[in-house]
Design a protein around this motif. Structure first.
Motif, PDB file in Angstrom:
ATOM      1  N   PRO A 141       1.158  -1.624   0.252  1.00 39.57           N
ATOM      2  CA  PRO A 141      -0.001  -0.017   0.024  1.00 39.57           C
ATOM      3  C   PRO A 141       0.866   0.850  -0.179  1.00 39.57           C
ATOM      4  O   PRO A 141       1.808   1.400  -0.051  1.00 39.57           O
ATOM      5  N   THR A 142       0.072   2.930  -0.591  1.00 40.45           N
ATOM      6  CA  THR A 142       0.429   4.088   0.128  1.00 40.45           C
ATOM      7  C   THR A 142      -0.396   4.452   0.120  1.00 40.45           C
ATOM      8  O   THR A 142      -1.761   4.257   0.009  1.00 40.45           O
ATOM      9  N   LEU A 143      -0.390   5.308   1.486  1.00 42.26           N
ATOM     10  CA  LEU A 143      -1.090   5.742   2.232  1.00 42.26           C
ATOM     11  C   LEU A 143      -0.936   7.914   2.566  1.00 42.26           C
ATOM     12  O   LEU A 143       0.678   7.973   2.556  1.00 42.26           O
ATOM     13  N   ILE A 144      -1.665   8.370   2.234  1.00 39.14           N
ATOM     14  CA  ILE A 144      -1.275   9.643   3.024  1.00 39.14           C
ATOM     15  C   ILE A 144      -2.115   9.907   4.076  1.00 39.14           C
ATOM     16  O   ILE A 144      -3.788   9.829   3.937  1.00 39.14           O
ATOM     17  N   ASP A 145      -1.859  10.441   4.827  1.00 38.94           N
ATOM     18  CA  ASP A 145      -2.775  11.094   6.125  1.00 38.94           C
ATOM     19  C   ASP A 145      -2.948  12.862   5.811  1.00 38.94           C
ATOM     20  O   ASP A 145      -1.714  13.819   5.889  1.00 38.94           O
ATOM     21  N   GLY A 146      -3.806  12.833   5.316  1.00 39.64           N
ATOM     22  CA  GLY A 146      -4.249  14.590   5.906  1.00 39.64           C
ATOM     23  C   GLY A 146      -2.743  15.590   4.527  1.00 39.64           C
ATOM     24  O   GLY A 146      -2.790  15.194   3.436  1.00 39.64           O
ATOM     25  N   ASP A 147      -1.654  15.951   5.176  1.00 41.18           N
ATOM     26  CA  ASP A 147      -1.310  16.949   3.654  1.00 41.18           C
ATOM     27  C   ASP A 147       0.376  16.436   4.042  1.00 41.18           C
ATOM     28  O   ASP A 147       1.110  16.759   3.642  1.00 41.18           O
ATOM     29  N   GLY A 148       0.453  15.739   4.642  1.00 42.81           N
ATOM     30  CA  GLY A 148       1.839  14.662   5.256  1.00 42.81           C
ATOM     31  C   GLY A 148       2.220  13.791   3.533  1.00 42.81           C
ATOM     32  O   GLY A 148       1.203  13.551   2.630  1.00 42.81           O
ATOM     33  N   PRO A 149       3.248  13.461   3.343  1.00 46.74           N
ATOM     34  CA  PRO A 149       4.287  12.979   2.523  1.00 46.74           C
ATOM     35  C   PRO A 149       3.608  11.712   2.029  1.00 46.74           C
ATOM     36  O   PRO A 149       3.211  10.823   3.091  1.00 46.74           O
ATOM     37  N   PRO A 150       3.354  11.234   1.010  1.00 48.54           N
ATOM     38  CA  PRO A 150       2.912   9.617   1.139  1.00 48.54           C
ATOM     39  C   PRO A 150       3.763   8.676   1.659  1.00 48.54           C
ATOM     40  O   PRO A 150       4.923   8.853   2.182  1.00 48.54           O
ATOM     41  N   LEU A 151       3.487   7.654   2.318  1.00 46.13           N
ATOM     42  CA  LEU A 151       4.360   6.583   3.446  1.00 46.13           C
ATOM     43  C   LEU A 151       4.093   4.920   2.756  1.00 46.13           C
ATOM     44  O   LEU A 151       2.495   4.968   2.062  1.00 46.13           O
TER      45      LEU A 151
END
Length: 214
Positions: free
Chosen positions: A54-64
């Motif tokens: 997976p790739t996850l983005i939390d709000g305005d944070g960078p892609p994880l």
């Protein structure tokens, strides 16, 4: 809003979805990977140069990316005792079992065994290699069996992040047509996981779209 890219049939995605749900975090999931594509686009590559899920983005944070790193981020930001202990020693105890689970269960089950039995046509399966991999996995599950004699969950008395890293493989392990030694503690542990709504919703899902029959 948390956004996560990845198909429901990916065990790594399942683990992150389970974690999100245990933490009661709302999220939007976008199908990606395998037959769903997306990962081979320039837009996705800009988020995750590995083109994996997976790739996850939390709000305005960078892609994880990297599922274990994503879950540790979620636990650090949104988790609390006992799921992700605040005490450094207690947290390290949970984390060692989380890391152990990733390296000794998930890695040694998913590619060599699950892929070998499900994502490989019967005529192309290397059954000798699969048998050897099952032997390695079973030795590690013996370690888990002994650890589960000390408490109902992998790191002790409470459900923690370590249980997600370990437990997300168990639905497929128990569902596959293969010989399994009797392990009382592991069987009882799996039954406890099956009672968790988030486990039912995100881990106990069909993997038939991955099966190759010829």
């Amino acid at each position: 809003m948390i956004k996560i890219w990845g198909r429901q049939s990916s065990s790594n995605v399942q683990a992150v979805l389970w974690c999100l749900s245990e933490l009661k975090l709302p999220f939007e999931r976008i199908d990606a990977g395998y037959i769903y594509g997306v990962v081979d686009t320039e837009a996705y590559r800009a988020m995750n140069p590995n083109c994996t899920i997976p790739t996850l983005i939390d709000g305005d944070g960078p892609p994880l990316w990297e599922s274990a790193a994503i879950m540790r981020y979620l636990a650090n930001r949104y988790g609390a005792d006992p799921f992700w202990p605040s005490d450094p020693i207690d947290r390290a105890h949970v984390d060692k079992w989380a890391e152990w689970s990733k390296l000794n269960i998930a890695v040694k089950f998913t590619a060599p065994i699950f892929w070998g039995l499900v994502r490989t046509a019967p005529s192309k399966r290397n059954y000798d290699a699969i048998e050897k991999s099952i032997g390695v996995l079973e030795n590690n599950l013996d370690i888990a069996e002994r650890q589960l004699d000390r408490g109902p969950y992998l790191a002790g008395d409470a459900f923690t992040l370590a249980d997600i890293l370990f437990g997300h493989c168990l639905y497929r392990y128990f569902d596959l047509e293969m010989m399994r030694p009797e392990r009382e503690n592991l069987t009882s542990y799996y039954a406890r996981l099956r009672e968790r709504p988030a486990f039912k919703d995100h881990v106990m899902v069909s993997y038939e779209e991955l099966r190759i029959t010829e």
